[in-house]
Enzyme design. Structure first.
Site, PDB file in Angstrom:
ATOM      1  N   ASP A  59      49.270  29.729  51.252  1.00  0.00           N
ATOM      2  CA  ASP A  59      48.247  30.338  50.400  1.00  0.00           C
ATOM      3  C   ASP A  59      48.283  31.840  50.691  1.00  0.00           C
ATOM      4  O   ASP A  59      47.866  32.296  51.748  1.00  0.00           O
ATOM      5  CB  ASP A  59      46.874  29.730  50.726  1.00  0.00           C
ATOM      6  N   ARG A  74      48.222  23.660  26.125  1.00  0.00           N
ATOM      7  CA  ARG A  74      47.920  23.070  27.444  1.00  0.00           C
ATOM      8  C   ARG A  74      49.182  23.023  28.306  1.00  0.00           C
ATOM      9  O   ARG A  74      49.123  22.990  29.534  1.00  0.00           O
ATOM     10  CB  ARG A  74      47.294  21.683  27.278  1.00  0.00           C
ATOM     11  N   TYR A  94      40.665  28.436  54.109  1.00  0.00           N
ATOM     12  CA  TYR A  94      39.588  28.606  53.129  1.00  0.00           C
ATOM     13  C   TYR A  94      38.795  27.301  52.996  1.00  0.00           C
ATOM     14  O   TYR A  94      39.363  26.219  52.821  1.00  0.00           O
ATOM     15  CB  TYR A  94      40.181  29.040  51.775  1.00  0.00           C
TER      16      TYR A  94
HETATM   17  C1  LIG Z   1      42.303  31.901  50.402  1.00  0.00           C
HETATM   18  C2  LIG Z   1      41.725  31.231  49.194  1.00  0.00           C
HETATM   19  N1  LIG Z   1      42.422  30.269  48.572  1.00  0.00           N
HETATM   20  C3  LIG Z   1      41.934  29.636  47.488  1.00  0.00           C
HETATM   21  C4  LIG Z   1      40.694  29.940  46.974  1.00  0.00           C
HETATM   22  C5  LIG Z   1      40.165  29.198  45.779  1.00  0.00           C
HETATM   23  O1  LIG Z   1      40.267  30.000  44.645  1.00  0.00           O
HETATM   24  P1  LIG Z   1      39.330  29.895  43.335  1.00  0.00           P
HETATM   25  O2  LIG Z   1      37.952  30.310  43.758  1.00  0.00           O
HETATM   26  O3  LIG Z   1      40.004  30.824  42.381  1.00  0.00           O
HETATM   27  O4  LIG Z   1      39.356  28.480  42.887  1.00  0.00           O
HETATM   28  C6  LIG Z   1      39.929  30.933  47.581  1.00  0.00           C
HETATM   29  C7  LIG Z   1      38.588  31.261  47.053  1.00  0.00           C
HETATM   30  O5  LIG Z   1      37.794  31.928  47.704  1.00  0.00           O
HETATM   31  C8  LIG Z   1      40.455  31.600  48.724  1.00  0.00           C
HETATM   32  O6  LIG Z   1      39.752  32.552  49.359  1.00  0.00           O
END
Ligand SMILES: Cc1ncc(COP(=O)(O)O)c(C=O)c1O
Length: 396
Positions: A178, A52, A105
């Site tokens: 991100d 973990r 997102y």
């Molecule tokens: C830009 C972005 N960040 C984060 C995520 C979240 O990722 P996960 O679906 O792997 O949890 C997504 C999912 O679509 C995304 O498009």
């Protein structure tokens, strides 16, 4: 033997270029052990106690991703992109003020709406493409983090990373980017001053639609980084070794896939730009896109595989096009080898800020002509038939 310096592209294609020390195999082994043997003197020879906290298969994928993002950064894999994103927010302290880009997102927006307040975070949405708005939103001494995406889902707005990082750092604010959509193939946020980089590795990094994983990378191994790692360990947000192994395998073809998707997305965007049935094609590679100039400077080798189209005749037309595609797959998510189409408003629900005439396209690696012909035929057919009743629910 002496190593030669190679580019990240070569490094990732060769999976770091290290053969397995036990077998000499060029593909890494999967280490499934959940625990590690303690020596009579109490020591753990490799510093690993329990999976973990640490796992050699995850560490291999982490080193690969850290090499791609560059700048000597540290990397921690997570069990999903959301586990990675929320680890950053949950490593902040009650009372911290957090600025978040207003286009982002949906899952992150939803988590912030549901849980940030109970965590004591003071979240404010701001337009990160507008430096004056950003400067006004920063509360000196209280703002701890700026969180943004570029290109940002699903309007593909572009934030000038260097400018925003300079502004934020002058006020002591960390910047988290991100980088799921651009990937380190096209944008390396640390080179522009970012402090943290986050990924949904489920998307381009793995690229084959068969792994759920995420990652947080940090420019520095500072106390915030230690809290993020501690969160992962103590909240149990590690990915399984199989996922980490599949992820490193997917990453070996990352450059090929991202370059191909970017070229095709540009071809699709250019083909449909100005189409009479469309109100707008949203793609940062088009000179008409408001973020094009910044994207051309900041993105290296392409503008990504994501674009959106807005139908001139509104939501019913968007749903009709969705019903008519044959090559694009109707599905959520992005960044895989097959092209996807989605009515984001339908997926996100009634409180979504996304216009309901918008279709989001994730361009894959298929023959570009097939994708263009499919969309053209779907738009044509849709203009000749009414949208099915209740189809907004059907695409959720
Ligand atoms: C830009 C972005 N960040 C984060 C995520 C979240 O990722 P996960 O679906 O792997 O949890 C997504 C999912 O679509 C995304 O498009």
């Amino acid at each position: 033997m002496e190593q030669r310096h190679v580019s990240p592209e070569t490094l990732v294609a060769q999976g770091l270029g290290e053969a397995d020390p036990g077998s000499g195999g060029l593909a890494p082994v999967i280490n499934l052990s959940t625990n590690y043997e303690q020596q009579p003197d109490g020591a753990y020879p490799n510093g690993r106690v329990y999976t973990r906290a640490d796992n050699p298969t995850s560490e291999h994928a982490e080193r690969l991703l850290a090499a791609l993002e560059g700048g000597g950064c540290a990397c921690a894999l997570f069990s999903s992109g959301m586990a990675a994103a929320t680890a950053v927010f949950q490593s902040l302290l009650p009372g911290d003020h957090v600025l978040v880009s207003r286009v982002l997102y949906w899952g992150v927006r939803k988590w912030l709406a549901e849980f940030a307040l109970t965590w004591g975070l003071d979240v404010e949405f701001t337009d990160t493409t507008d430096l004056d708005a950003m400067a006004a939103a920063i509360r000196p001494g209280r703002t701890r983090l700026l969180w943004l995406e570029t290109p940002a889902n699903p309007m593909w707005e572009i934030t000038d990373l260097a400018a925003v990082c300079e502004l934020a750092h002058a006020a002591g604010v960390r910047v988290a980017v991100d980088n799921t959509v651009a990937t380190p193939v096209l944008t390396r946020p640390f080179e522009h001053g970012a402090d943290l980089v986050v990924h949904s590795a489920t998307k381009y990094l793995n690229g084959h639609g068969d792994v759920l994983a995420g990652a947080v990378l940090s420019a520095r191994r500072d106390p915030l980084w230690e809290r993020i790692r501690s969160w992962r360990r103590n909240a149990g947000a590690m990915p399984g070794p199989f996922e980490a192994w599949l992820l490193q395998r997917g990453m070996r073809t990352l450059f090929l896939r991202v370059h191909r998707a970017s070229e095709t997305a540009l071809a699709v965007a250019a083909h449909f730009h100005g189409h009479p049935a469309l109100a707008e094609v949203l793609y940062p590679g088009l000179p008409s896109h408001p973020g094009h100039q910044v994207a051309a400077r900041q993105m290296d080798g392409g503008f990504g595989g994501m674009l959106s189209i807005r139908m001139a005749a509104g939501a019913s037309q968007a749903l009709a096009v969705l019903g008519e595609v044959r090559v694009f797959k109707r599905a959520t998510s992005l960044g895989g080898v097959e092209s996807l189409i989605e009515h984001r408003r339908g997926s996100e629900g009634p409180s979504s800020p996304v216009p309901d005439d918008l279709l989001r396209l994730s361009v894959g690696i298929e023959a570009p002509g097939d994708l263009i012909a499919d969309l053209e035929a779907a738009i044509d057919a849709a203009s000749r038939r009414p949208a099915p009743a209740g189809s907004g629910e059907a695409v959720r």
